[in-house]
Design an enzyme around this catalytic site. Structure first.
Site, PDB file in Angstrom:
ATOM      1  N   GLY A 174     -53.276  13.519   1.791  1.00 50.42           N
ATOM      2  CA  GLY A 174     -54.583  12.881   1.564  1.00 50.42           C
ATOM      3  C   GLY A 174     -54.892  11.816   2.675  1.00 50.42           C
ATOM      4  CG  ASP A 222     -46.539  22.693   5.725  1.00 49.52           C
ATOM      5  OD1 ASP A 222     -47.384  22.227   6.721  1.00 49.52           O
ATOM      6  OD2 ASP A 222     -46.182  21.761   4.567  1.00 49.52           O
ATOM      7  CE  LYS A 264     -48.811  20.209   8.308  1.00 56.53           C
ATOM      8  NZ  LYS A 264     -49.527  20.220   6.855  1.00 56.53           N
ATOM      9  CD  GLU A 318     -55.235  24.834   5.225  1.00 57.73           C
ATOM     10  OE1 GLU A 318     -55.777  25.387   6.412  1.00 57.73           O
ATOM     11  OE2 GLU A 318     -54.542  23.810   5.671  1.00 57.73           O
ATOM     12  CB  VAL A 341     -55.731  12.683   8.816  1.00 57.49           C
ATOM     13  CG1 VAL A 341     -54.925  11.692   9.254  1.00 57.49           C
ATOM     14  CG2 VAL A 341     -55.233  13.348   7.815  1.00 57.49           C
ATOM     15  CE  LYS A 399     -45.558  19.066   5.827  1.00 55.29           C
ATOM     16  NZ  LYS A 399     -46.390  19.163   4.367  1.00 55.29           N
TER      17      LYS A 399
END
Lengths: 429, 429
Positions: free
Chosen positions: B301, B200, B104, B189, B13, B204
């Protein structure tokens, strides 16, 4: 602290704004520290009964009561059309009032004048509601996606035509019949030209393209084809080909060369825009960093439009609270050029009526071959004892090559009519 | 004028951010009047080769070089995880730097602490990239849609699980096999727990629900079920029922009572979320004025995430230019209550293995009847010579009634296993 607001016009959209501001004024005050109060409302007839109740002194038939009232900090315009909306807005800006408008016609045609005036006098103009009703489009394009070079816009941005085409698809009825029904139900106006001829979509595309591509774009820059020529026969062939017909607005920016098109398009059913039905709107955006994005929602209606207007109002309140203006600038890049009649290469659907005689099909195939337009699918059906109907879907081809083939087709005796030529989108592309 | 920026972390990132800022710095300067310069970058190893090139003096392994540099006005955090990111961000805020983060986990768990600190010291924290990658979600919810009372959120907000479920649907393979493949390709992962167990998505959802519902929400408030138990058999039954299995995050606000759920769900193919495949994310939002909206795009991405971060960066530059901060406030409404285990009434899919003996089906039907759970569809297949498999889709039913039926089913000898219980969404609802 209270902020006085003047409302110009109190029809469907204006009433929605009044209703929503009343409902949310406490929450807005907690969010922004300022309480919005609609103090004056310009109406044509102050005695007409309305869905929202006003005190007698709130209503006025004289715009000066709002535009010259120094206590009013913000004006919301929901009259629509070019005049007197344009004059009122310019006057409001020059009198030091921020402006919010839902007026797509005005922004598409006189956006540059209004935004330039606003910049000169240090006031803001917001117009989220002008395109896509409740869907946040303008602000994401102007703010969230600013890091991107946006290369493609593709969307369904007119609810009336989408309603008509969805109905034609669902019922198999012809255009005129569905238009009449839509008019009876109030979904289409008595003069439907602006919608069905694609002008409304063209204006909205001009607004979106101006922002996304950082260019001066008006309706004159858009190649516009409406939906009047789409028949039940085309809808049925589209279905046979696994597609639905939608009025798509498309804009592309290829190294500063802009192409802007509004035209009925066969959208294959694997494409998300094929599933945007009735009065819903949707916009695809492609950015070089973000990739593909889609925004979907209600493109019209009293409260959906009010949602966008009151969202803008809260933005102005934040600006007032912070004592700032002109926070988000318009960036125009001078090298951008609009090239009309230069759509991207695409597949095309053509429907022809030809003489039902031997050799005609070979003749058409030769015409396409000479123009280097190769055919992907051909459907041929006899339509009477003397004529046959041929539907051709081409492989991807440039607009010039297609035009070359069309010119020859028009000049060919055995080709009686070229009914419709539409791009095809979706699928393996 | 130049604005110095410190970047914490330069992985996928972070590199995307550097690339995008370099590419767009001139345009950003024209838009905002300020030129962003990434002057220092915190890395773990300053000798590692990277996709973006730095001058030697730009890199540092010591966070203080950034956090204590008075010339740096803005810090972008792309390290991820709780510590040291949390400490760095708090330190940056207290040193008078605005913060942008894509973290996050941190915002979901320590969002209140970070936002409170930011408010105390008069600095801004932006985190559009924390949810939904490139898709503008946080800003539309905080700004464009503020006039709405948002009642429903429903979305696919984890790319890894959506990739796994899309692959399972496309290939008919089982979970473990597809997970292994996703890990080999780098889409999952090596420790996939956070993704596949739904945590996750839960984090979020907590972030989105906090904003949309104006409430303090953390992962602890979310009922979370992951996708480990979803088998190729369930995928095949879903297909037979005209649906696909998606990990949906859902939040509802009913008069201040919040319910937050992450769980695998059968999404009927007429629902737009059924067509959100692979690593794409999408969020449905329902507002009382706007109606239904959907936002769709790339959820992860390098460049998509950088698109959101640099969008936030431009926002901070605008604030710096205008000399304002804390423009958009967090509004917490104290009456909001999270009620766990209280999902909305919905249809449910259940798959059971039962003894293949006469009377079993009648017994199950009686159990459902006594709990007042009525059945919409039943599929029954012999799975071996001694057992049979039964798939039931119920009519809409409350969670309590369903639990009552399940309790009795578990206690019934002839019911050997209850494999999966999933809500069903879409269709005529």
């Amino acid at each position: 602290m209270e902020v006085n607001i003047g409302l110009l016009g109190c029809g469907t959209v204006g009433s929605g704004v009044v209703e929503l501001v009343q409902k949310r004024s406490e929450m807005i005050a907690r969010l922004t520290g300022l309480e919005p109060i609609i103090t004056r409302v310009l109406v044509r007839d102050s005695h007409k009964s309305r869905p929202v109740v006003f005190k007698h002194e709130q209503l006025t038939t004289n715009a000066s009561d709002i535009l010259e009232d120094p206590e009013i900090r913000m004006v919301i315009e929901t009259i629509g059309g070019i005049e007197p909306a344009r004059t009122f807005i310019l006057q409001a800006l020059r009198a030091g009032k921020h402006v919010i408008t839902a007026n797509k016609d005005l922004i598409a045609e006189h956006g540059a004048e209004i935004l330039d005036t606003a910049e000169q006098v240090g006031m803001d103009v917001y117009y989220e509601a002008a395109v896509g009703g409740a869907i946040p489009l303008i602000r994401p394009l102007k703010e969230s996606l600013t890091a991107n070079e946006i290369t493609d816009l593709k969307g369904i941005i007119n609810g009336t035509t989408n309603y008509i085409l969805s109905k034609m698809t669902a019922t198999g009825a012809d255009f005129d019949e569905v238009l009449q029904e839509a008019q009876d139900l109030g979904y289409a106006e008595s003069n439907p030209a602006s919608d069905v001829d694609g002008l409304d979509s063209g204006r909205k595309l001009a607004i979106l393209a101006s922002i996304a591509f950082h260019a001066k774009v008006t309706l004159d820059d858009v190649d516009v084809t409406g939906i009047r020529t789409i028949s039940a026969t085309d809808v049925a062939y589209a279905h046979e080909l696994g597609a639905v017909i939608k009025l798509l607005a498309e804009g592309t920016d290829r190294d500063g060369n802009l192409s802007l098109q509004v035209r009925p398009t066969l959208v294959l059913k694997d494409h998300p825009l094929a599933h945007v039905s009735d009065a819903f709107n949707a916009l695809y955006v492609r950015g070089d960093a973000a990739g593909d994005l889609m925004f979907f929602g209600r493109g019209a209606g009293s409260l959906p439009t009010a949602s966008a207007i009151v969202g803008d109002m809260i933005e102005v309140l934040r600006n007032l609270r912070m004592d700032t203006a002109l926070r988000v600038r318009h960036l125009l890049l001078p090298h951008k050029r609009v090239r009309r009649g230069q759509g991207e290469p695409t597949r095309y659907y053509l429907r022809l009526t030809v003489r039902d005689q031997s050799g005609v099909f070979a003749q058409i195939a030769t015409i396409f071959g000479l123009a280097e337009v190769s055919m992907e699918t051909v459907l041929q059906k006899r339509s009477s004892h003397e004529t046959a109907e041929i539907v051709i879907v081409t492989h991807e081809v440039g607009q010039e090559q297609l035009n070359q083939a069309l010119t020859t087709l028009y000049a060919t005796d055995s080709v009686l009519t070229v009914h419709n030529v539409m791009p095809v989108t979706g699928g393996a592309q």
